[in-house]
Scaffold this motif. Structure first.
Motif, short mmCIF file in Angstrom:
data_model
loop_
_atom_site.label_atom_id
_atom_site.label_comp_id
_atom_site.label_asym_id
_atom_site.label_seq_id
_atom_site.Cartn_x
_atom_site.Cartn_y
_atom_site.Cartn_z
N THR A 45 22.85 5.77 -26.01
CA THR A 45 22.45 5.93 -24.62
C THR A 45 20.94 6.09 -24.49
O THR A 45 20.29 5.46 -23.66
N LEU A 49 20.68 1.83 -24.69
CA LEU A 49 21.31 1.43 -23.44
C LEU A 49 20.29 1.03 -22.39
O LEU A 49 20.54 0.17 -21.56
N GLU A 53 20.35 -2.02 -19.61
CA GLU A 53 20.38 -1.82 -18.16
C GLU A 53 19.22 -2.52 -17.46
O GLU A 53 19.26 -2.75 -16.26
N LYS A 80 29.10 -3.16 -19.68
CA LYS A 80 27.92 -2.85 -20.49
C LYS A 80 27.34 -1.48 -20.19
O LYS A 80 26.90 -0.77 -21.10
N SER A 81 27.32 -1.10 -18.94
CA SER A 81 26.82 0.21 -18.56
C SER A 81 27.30 0.51 -17.15
O SER A 81 27.75 -0.39 -16.44
#
Length: 413
Positions: A45, A49, A53, A80-81
């Motif tokens: 994250t 991530l 994003e 994906k997110s």
């Protein structure tokens, strides 16, 4: 590690691999399956991530219910997110593959940007369905049954950026089917039928595409093969089940023994899946290694198969326990025919009991033979010197009311 002079792993990549290995080195676990607060999820994250994003998509989100319905034991569908409508899909389990694992993706045909079909029996017909995924960016077809001609079905995937074709039967005609993919940036072609001159023609015909042919060995250097792999989904079987061995490299001869002896060039040659007769034993070991001209033989590797025994008609768990970072239901975990992975220390799915005891009622048909033995697979935590399991009690009943204890044992010695 990458060869000298080639790009090396970054500090962030090394850290990710280290945490992943400490976490169990499970190559099938997905980001969505990790619990909040898990160290691996926190690392992904915080450091990875954000880059995902940053990419914006114009297509709409699908509902969480749709994603939930598409997930099953052999297909992982993950957004994906939380802020991206893009979806990643991985399908696995060659022996359990069904056509609807792909056709059902039409429900999210506008959202799928990553699709991994490695080691599946994918054919030209399946690629026609994949060609409907108009926003697909990354497609992995490594070691599938596709050919150069079947790639014509991908012409409508105008946003495809990477295409992995390693271990497939593509040949020099693949160029004419790749020219129309204007967004293509990378193609992986190692371990295919392409000769060195074919790859150079491919590079000339696709000047803006990186053609990755993998490691090119020194013809004067003999390298050691990796050992054969077990193709079966698990190693808990019933006597008479088929056993299949495989290797990632074409043209390899796999040889094996069943009598406990070390395999060599005179051992049985694996040609097709064979029946394994346990002969009434609880377990059977297969020892195997790989040969190929111009390579050093692989190190021998052993695969131990365990007797599945009687399969219960149903199971009821009174308390689900504390599930691990990996998802799973305790009822499934107890009867999924997956044994503890000795290499990494635990099974992919497991549940812990540290306050309330595990109490499970296992139902068998009244016609089953007499049960002489009950096997319970339990693990030892890496930070503990011995199993936390204190005792196991086995009770029997014909009506779930009149219970009689058959055996109780202290297993902590």
């Amino acid at each position: 590690m990458p060869p000298e002079g080639k790009p090396q792993l970054t500090a962030a990549e090394i850290e990710l691999m280290q945490i992943w290995i400490e976490h169990g080195a499970d190559y099938q676990i997905t980001y969505a399956q990790l619990k909040e607060g898990d160290t691996l999820k926190q690392l992904v994250t915080g450091k990875w991530l954000k880059s995902i994003e940053d990419k914006q998509y114009e297509f709409d989100f699908v509902t969480a219910q749709t994603i939930k319905e598409l997930n099953n034991p052999y297909r992982t569908v993950v957004q994906k997110s939380p802020t991206s409508p893009a979806i990643d899909v991985v399908i696995f389990g060659r022996s359990a593959f069904q056509e609807n694992n792909i056709t059902e993706l039409e429900k999210v045909k506008n959202q799928v940007v990553y699709l991994n079909l490695a080691n599946l029996p994918i054919t030209s017909q399946h690629l026609q369905t994949i060609g409907k995924l108009g926003n697909l960016e990354h497609l992995v077809l490594n070691f599938t049954d596709i050919s150069s001609e079947s790639l014509a079905s991908l012409a409508s995937c105008t946003k495809l950026e990477t295409l992995s074709l390693s271990g497939t039967a593509i040949d020099a005609t693949v160029l004419e089917h790749l020219k129309g993919l204007r967004s293509l940036k990378k193609v992986f072609v190692w371990n295919t039928n392409l000769e060195a001159e074919d790859i150079e023609v491919l590079r000339s015909g696709l000047p803006n595409v990186i053609i990755n042919e993998g490691y090119i060995p020194n013809p004067e250097e003999e390298l050691q093969l990796t050992p054969p792999t077990l193709v079966n989904d698990g190693n808990i079987i019933s006597s008479g089940d088929l056993i299949s061995l495989g290797h990632k490299m074409n043209g390899v001869t796999i040889q094996y023994t069943l009598d406990g002896s070390e395999p060599d060039s005179t051992s049985i040659v694996f040609e097709k899946p064979f029946v394994l007769d346990l002969k009434g034993k609880r377990q059977q070991t297969i020892k195997t290694l790989a040969y190929k001209e111009g390579w050093l033989p692989s190190k021998p590797v052993s695969y131990v198969f365990y007797d599945r025994g009687l399969v219960p008609d149903g199971i009821e768990v009174l308390y689900p326990g504390v599930l691990s970072s990996y998802t799973g239901d305790t009822e499934i975990i107890l009867t999924d025919a997956v044994r503890n992975n000795e290499k990494i220390g635990f099974s992919k799915f497991w549940a812990s009991y540290n306050k309330n005891p595990l109490e499970a009622i296992v139902d068998f048909s009244a016609t089953v033979p007499k049960i002489n033995e009950v096997v319970l697979s339990c693990g030892i935590h890496n930070n503990q010197k011995k199993s936390p399991l204190k005792f196991v009690s086995i009770w029997a009943s014909d009506d779930k009311k009149d219970w009689q204890m058959n055996q109780e044992g202290d297993v902590c010695q």
